[in-house]
Scaffold this motif. Structure first.
Motif, PDB file in Angstrom:
ATOM      1  N   LEU A 189       0.831  -1.206   0.000  1.00  0.00           N
ATOM      2  CA  LEU A 189       0.000   0.000   0.000  1.00  0.00           C
ATOM      3  C   LEU A 189       0.865   1.255   0.000  1.00  0.00           C
ATOM      4  N   GLU A 190       1.876   1.278   0.871  1.00  0.00           N
ATOM      5  CA  GLU A 190       2.741   2.457   0.933  1.00  0.00           C
ATOM      6  C   GLU A 190       3.567   2.596  -0.339  1.00  0.00           C
ATOM      7  N   GLU A 202       0.094  14.086  -8.759  1.00  0.00           N
ATOM      8  CA  GLU A 202      -0.806  14.534  -7.697  1.00  0.00           C
ATOM      9  C   GLU A 202      -2.244  14.068  -7.923  1.00  0.00           C
ATOM     10  N   LYS A 203      -2.645  13.999  -9.193  1.00  0.00           N
ATOM     11  CA  LYS A 203      -4.007  13.558  -9.507  1.00  0.00           C
ATOM     12  C   LYS A 203      -4.219  12.116  -9.054  1.00  0.00           C
ATOM     13  N   ARG A 204      -3.261  11.260  -9.385  1.00  0.00           N
ATOM     14  CA  ARG A 204      -3.381   9.858  -8.992  1.00  0.00           C
ATOM     15  C   ARG A 204      -3.221   9.695  -7.484  1.00  0.00           C
ATOM     16  N   LEU A 205      -2.391  10.554  -6.874  1.00  0.00           N
ATOM     17  CA  LEU A 205      -2.211  10.519  -5.426  1.00  0.00           C
ATOM     18  C   LEU A 205      -3.540  10.770  -4.724  1.00  0.00           C
ATOM     19  N   VAL A 214      -5.868   6.348   2.822  1.00  0.00           N
ATOM     20  CA  VAL A 214      -4.545   6.695   3.364  1.00  0.00           C
ATOM     21  C   VAL A 214      -4.629   8.072   4.025  1.00  0.00           C
ATOM     22  N   THR A 215      -4.109   8.180   5.222  1.00  0.00           N
ATOM     23  CA  THR A 215      -4.179   9.434   5.965  1.00  0.00           C
ATOM     24  C   THR A 215      -3.071  10.405   5.538  1.00  0.00           C
ATOM     25  N   ASP A 216      -3.278  11.690   5.847  1.00  0.00           N
ATOM     26  CA  ASP A 216      -2.263  12.713   5.563  1.00  0.00           C
ATOM     27  C   ASP A 216      -0.976  12.439   6.343  1.00  0.00           C
ATOM     28  N   ARG A 221       4.688  11.372   6.051  1.00  0.00           N
ATOM     29  CA  ARG A 221       5.850  10.551   6.449  1.00  0.00           C
ATOM     30  C   ARG A 221       6.587  10.032   5.220  1.00  0.00           C
ATOM     31  N   LEU A 222       5.823   9.588   4.225  1.00  0.00           N
ATOM     32  CA  LEU A 222       6.446   9.080   2.997  1.00  0.00           C
ATOM     33  C   LEU A 222       7.131  10.201   2.225  1.00  0.00           C
TER      34      LEU A 222
END
Length: 259
Positions: A189-190, A202-205, A214-216, A221-222
């Motif tokens: 997932l990460e 950014e669009k896919r993110l 997935v949290t902010d 962190r990533l």
């Protein structure tokens, strides 16, 4: 090996092993390769070219004849590997027994498991394109219902890692998505999010953030991990290393084309 063993015959003419992109010059080096890379070995490895090399270049007619006899009797791959190692005199009797146990374990694996092990070894030796070939070979075949979904999830995950190390982030992200669907692992997932961040998509993110919940906090962190990685690369990288890396990639590509 605890003892120092001298090579019986070390020839000037090498035998090239494409899987590890290296030359060997003696029966001891061949035995070491076989012993430590069981999952890389396939039946076609014991080609007439290799047998001729053992016979004519190394002068080991008994070993060459023995391999030919095993082939003529339609012997198993493990029998060929064991014969060469035992007759090379490089390993002790205790080590040879350990080899037999490994060969039994090897035979107990499914074709898909053996192929994954081979691909994993290629990954460890940075042969990413070759590893991708074998991971895709597993995924192109019918699913073995005896194996858990997790197994195929891990294949997709490792495929994603291989693509990412070749900077193919679109293909990597797709593989990680398939992996997560099957293995539900945090790593997969990460890795999906990491691909979005590294590629600047950014669009896919945004889509993946909502899709996978997935949290902010995780995303930030990533982002921090990527910044640290970039700083490390910039401090360690130089032109000579870049040239060496490019040359190695070209060598690997040539090996694959000719294999």
């Amino acid at each position: 090996m605890n003892d120092i063993t001298l090579c019986t015959i070390h020839t000037e003419k090498p035998f090239y092993i494409k899987e590890i992109n290296k030359n060997i010059y003696s029966i001891e080096e061949l035995s070491y390769y076989l012993y430590n890379n069981l999952y890389l070995i396939e039946d076609q490895f014991f080609s007439e070219e290799l047998i001729d090399y053992i016979e004519n270049e190394l002068g080991l007619t008994t070993i060459a004849s023995g391999i030919r006899q095993i082939i003529a009797n339609k012997g198993e791959l493990g029998e060929k590997i064991s014969f060469v190692i035992k007759n090379s005199g490089y390993y002790t009797e205790k080590e040879a027994e350990k080899l037999e146990n490994h060969l039994v374990m090897l035979c107990s694996k499914t074709a898909a498991e053996r192929m994954k092990a081979k691909a994993d070894i290629l990954m460890d030796t940075e042969k990413y394109n070759m590893a991708i070939h074998y991971y895709n070979s597993i995924l192109s075949k019918a699913i073995n219902n005896e194996l858990p979904e997790r197994f195929y999830g891990d294949v997709y995950n490792n495929l994603g890692v291989a693509y990412a190390r070749l900077f193919e982030y679109e293909q990597a992200a797709s593989a990680f998505q398939c992996a997560y669907r099957l293995n539900k692992s945090t790593e997969s997932l990460e890795s999906i999010i990491m691909c979005d961040l590294i590629s600047g998509n950014e669009k896919r993110l945004k889509i993946d953030k909502e899709k996978y919940g997935v949290t902010d906090t995780v995303i930030n962190r990533l982002r921090a991990e990527i910044i640290k990685l970039k700083v490390h690369i910039q401090s360690e990288w130089d032109e000579s290393r870049e040239e060496d890396y490019i040359k190695q990639c070209k060598k690997e590509y040539i090996v694959e084309v000719n294999s």
